[in-house]
Design an enzyme around this catalytic site. Sequence first.
Site: not given
Ligand code: HSE
Length: 434
Positions: A108, A132, A135, A139, A193, A204, A208, A305
């Site tokens: 991303k 794909e 994001v 999904i 993390e 993040d 996206k 995941g």
């Molecule tokens: N760190 C992201 C989240 C997952 O918590 O949604 C990877 O995009």
Amino acid sequence: MREDGSIGVGVLGLGVIGSQVARVLLDQTERLAHQVGAPVVLRRAVDIDTAKLQASGLPGHLLTTDAADVVNSPEVDVVVELIGGVHPAMDLLTTALSQGKHAVTANKELMAKQGPELIELAEQNGVHLLYEASVGGGIPIIGPLKKDLLANEITSIYAIINGTTNYIVTKMSREGLDFDSALRQAQAAGFAESDPTNDIEGFDPAYKLAILASLAFHTRVRAEDVYREGISRLAPQDFQYADELGYAIKLLAIARCDDDVLSLRVHPALVPYEHLLARVDGVFNAIEIEGDLVGQVLFHGQGAGPLPTSSAVVGDTVEIARGIVSRSGSVRPGNFSREVSISPMEELTTSYYARLTVADHAGVLANITKVLGDLSISIASIIQKNADPTVRTAEIVITTHPAQERAVQEAFHQMEQIDVVKEVGSLIRVENWS
Ligand code: HSE
């Protein structure tokens, strides 16, 4: 395609996602060959970390620590980039695309920062770059924006696109935890993390949102165009008071387009319980798109995941492999040439929720309402919450009618200067869908 009729795949990065993708390619050969009409063969998998190569459990002859073995290999038709970050992913994808290899990425940050350049490079070389998984994990959302929703003038995107923060706010809401405790639980559960900055400060979801908004509005949105606020200042009582008012608190990513003016923002927001996004809990993601023809559509599922992400990555790989087999040329991957302007955050008009600690004596509310009134901010409700008689303070919660961000920020800045206001604890935007 190789002389033997197979499609060769190389995987860059063998973390949890890369290992899972490699595993699907090795374990589902029959299913994938059936979908594609030709064998899809994992030819190389690379990681600079030898411990990860060993932990992947993949056959030794596929493994290498040298990415050039993948991006330069004549046996590889499709390069799957699962390294993350801009460097060295950008250089490796540039090399692969320039050599006429197709590419799939879940990256991303790279797509938000360099996506249109990479897509153009792919087009120049007559190959595909699909993303794909960048994001919403598993999904399907990039595909629908590139194809199924194309007939629409898209007006808005409202999304929960960070599972880590959604897990944390769900914990804070359900269990009354403070932010630090909820974060520690997310880390212990493997959802956050050890350095959680990218998620909790909203980087993040901003990446996206930039990807989604570029596709939805056919323009070039950069991550830095997105206003961003994280969740670390949320307090447990905000969830309780929001609940009493009929709202959940979520980290929303919002993009709206009105007459070629875009507003783009990621921040915590009060979401009315009657809206479906209020019920998206835990690590789940959801993206609501509104188009002039389709109305509102909601995409919901697991946003991260190894299994959901491998669904999207392998799906892209299969799509490319089918194109190779059918020899169909490059389908235009989107048009990012629309001229738009970005609306400054100060010009946003929305409602607000504020929590203040104030001196608990006569006339205090008059001081506060005067500041709001002088800036033409209309109060929707004002409620006194917990009072502490020992220090003679009380907590008050104010909600406003729609007001301009610039005026609201000025009002709460002025309030912080008044003696009777001990603290402005929270100022959170309220999203009421019309
Ligand atoms: N760190 C992201 C989240 C997952 O918590 O949604 C990877 O995009």
